[in-house]
Design a protein around this motif. Structure first.
Motif, PDB file in Angstrom:
ATOM      1  N   LEU A 121     -62.130 -16.985  39.393  1.00  0.00           N
ATOM      2  CA  LEU A 121     -62.075 -18.021  38.354  1.00  0.00           C
ATOM      3  C   LEU A 121     -63.113 -17.727  37.262  1.00  0.00           C
ATOM      4  O   LEU A 121     -62.822 -17.836  36.071  1.00  0.00           O
ATOM      5  N   TRP A 122     -64.324 -17.354  37.672  1.00  0.00           N
ATOM      6  CA  TRP A 122     -65.398 -17.007  36.718  1.00  0.00           C
ATOM      7  C   TRP A 122     -64.939 -15.864  35.806  1.00  0.00           C
ATOM      8  O   TRP A 122     -65.087 -15.937  34.584  1.00  0.00           O
ATOM      9  N   LEU A 123     -64.368 -14.819  36.404  1.00  0.00           N
ATOM     10  CA  LEU A 123     -63.908 -13.667  35.613  1.00  0.00           C
ATOM     11  C   LEU A 123     -62.810 -14.066  34.637  1.00  0.00           C
ATOM     12  O   LEU A 123     -62.799 -13.645  33.481  1.00  0.00           O
ATOM     13  N   LYS A 124     -61.908 -14.898  35.102  1.00  0.00           N
ATOM     14  CA  LYS A 124     -60.814 -15.364  34.245  1.00  0.00           C
ATOM     15  C   LYS A 124     -61.384 -16.157  33.057  1.00  0.00           C
ATOM     16  O   LYS A 124     -61.008 -15.938  31.902  1.00  0.00           O
ATOM     17  N   LYS A 125     -62.324 -17.069  33.357  1.00  0.00           N
ATOM     18  CA  LYS A 125     -62.911 -17.902  32.307  1.00  0.00           C
ATOM     19  C   LYS A 125     -63.783 -17.068  31.350  1.00  0.00           C
ATOM     20  O   LYS A 125     -63.865 -17.360  30.165  1.00  0.00           O
ATOM     21  N   SER A 126     -64.445 -16.029  31.883  1.00  0.00           N
ATOM     22  CA  SER A 126     -65.337 -15.220  31.040  1.00  0.00           C
ATOM     23  C   SER A 126     -64.561 -14.439  29.983  1.00  0.00           C
ATOM     24  O   SER A 126     -65.135 -13.972  29.003  1.00  0.00           O
ATOM     25  N   GLY A 127     -63.254 -14.318  30.174  1.00  0.00           N
ATOM     26  CA  GLY A 127     -62.418 -13.624  29.197  1.00  0.00           C
ATOM     27  C   GLY A 127     -61.867 -14.542  28.120  1.00  0.00           C
ATOM     28  O   GLY A 127     -61.219 -14.078  27.182  1.00  0.00           O
ATOM     29  N   THR A 128     -62.140 -15.851  28.228  1.00  0.00           N
ATOM     30  CA  THR A 128     -61.617 -16.794  27.229  1.00  0.00           C
ATOM     31  C   THR A 128     -62.580 -16.893  26.050  1.00  0.00           C
ATOM     32  O   THR A 128     -63.786 -16.678  26.197  1.00  0.00           O
TER      33      THR A 128
END
Length: 344
Positions: free
Chosen positions: A101-108
């Motif tokens: 989830l962190w990795l996904k959000k860090s790409g936003t």
């Protein structure tokens, strides 16, 4: 009689950051401090642009971080001290899902400036799934900040060390005891419930505890560790761990259940012995929609409220102090999201 542009009632983050606006803009004022430790003074001092439960950010996070850092430099110019501690938050992941989830959000676009996509393994503490670093996070030296500002205010005759007496206030005559004022700002946190002019504002007390613990094995000095709560060194061999959130147990003494929650939370990731040396608590003034409450009294045009800073007292108190100042001095409207009118 002494003439001042402003009276400030309350000595937490809201009151002191508003005082900074007045110092910066060369306005005359006094600030009332009754000498009790406010919720601000027992706070962790965390400066954090991310909600670390869901890895989301919040309204105006970047603007608030930038404005705070600029304001602290301005405060340093007259107190001669730097109160910003460059110690990034490292959030320990509970499992692989949190990592993903962190990795996904860090790409936003919204969070790329706040979430470091490179994970780290921390020494001493248990972090089987590593930890994520919150960029642009830091801490305020809370004790230093209040000590330095109170000294400056006292040395320049801005500080009145007594409880404000509402019965002595004459709003229509713009006077209080031997003071004539143009505007009075109430920044009282939960003390507002005793204020006859603003007791109806929609703030709800949220009780927070923290402990100061002596750890048998020291953790790194230059970071703030977060799992359920925040852990960081405070000097004198002690570490801050907290804080809890409680809207139900609102009595004015320590809750054993909160202390147990903290001891268990720390034990989860700190595998060595530790001793609880101190327990502290305070009451955060929170608002249902998580926005401050700022505005002018409905009928008395020289009375203002600046409250509801919640768990982000440093960022909210700093950023919105300028909005309140501009509203009073330049008639620049407040954001609808923070205006006290939204509850009318």
């Amino acid at each position: 009689m002494k003439n001042v542009d402003y009276i400030i009632v309350g000595d937490g983050y809201a009151g002191l950051f508003f005082a900074h606006q007045l110092i910066k803009n060369k306005k005359s004022f006094v600030i009332f401090s009754e000498g009790r430790k406010s919720a601000s003074q027992v706070s962790a001092g965390i400066i954090n642009p991310v909600v670390l439960k869901k890895f989301t950010t919040f309204w105006k996070a970047q603007e608030q971080i930038d404005f705070l850092k600029d304001s602290l430099k301005e405060i340093e110019a007259y107190t001669r001290k730097n109160y910003l501690i460059e110690a990034s938050i490292h959030r320990i992941f509970h499992d692989e899902n949190e990592q993903k989830l962190w990795l996904k959000k860090s790409g936003t676009e919204e969070l790329s400036g706040f979430l470091d996509e490179n994970f780290e393994h921390l020494d001493i503490v248990k972090n089987d799934f590593q930890a994520g670093k919150v960029t642009q996070s830091a801490r305020l030296d809370v004790n230093g900040f209040f000590k330095g500002l109170f000294e400056y205010l006292e040395n320049n005759n801005f500080l009145i060390k007594e409880k404000f007496d509402y019965t002595q206030l004459d709003p229509t005559g713009s006077s209080y005891k031997d003071l004539n004022f143009k505007n009075i700002i109430f920044c009282e946190g939960m003390g507002v419930k005793d204020n006859p002019y603003f007791s109806e504002i929609a703030v709800v007390p949220n009780k927070g505890h923290h402990i100061k613990a002596k750890l048998s094995q020291p953790i790194p000095e230059n970071i703030t560790i977060k799992k359920k709560h925040f852990l960081f060194p405070t000097g004198n061999g002690l570490y801050f761990y907290g804080g809890t959130y409680d809207r139900d147990q609102l009595h004015h003494h320590i809750d054993d259940s909160a202390v147990n929650q903290l001891v268990n939370g720390l034990s989860e990731f700190y595998p060595y012995d530790f001793e609880v040396e101190e327990v502290h608590f305070g009451f955060r003034p929170t608002v249902k929609d998580r926005r401050p409450i700022i505005g002018r009294h409905a009928t008395l045009n020289n009375l203002y409220v600046f409250n509801g800073m919640g768990a982000r007292g440093i960022l909210n108190g700093c950023y919105f102090s300028r909005d309140l100042f501009r509203f009073i001095e330049n008639d620049i409207p407040l954001h609808e999201e923070v205006s006290s009118k939204r509850f009318q």
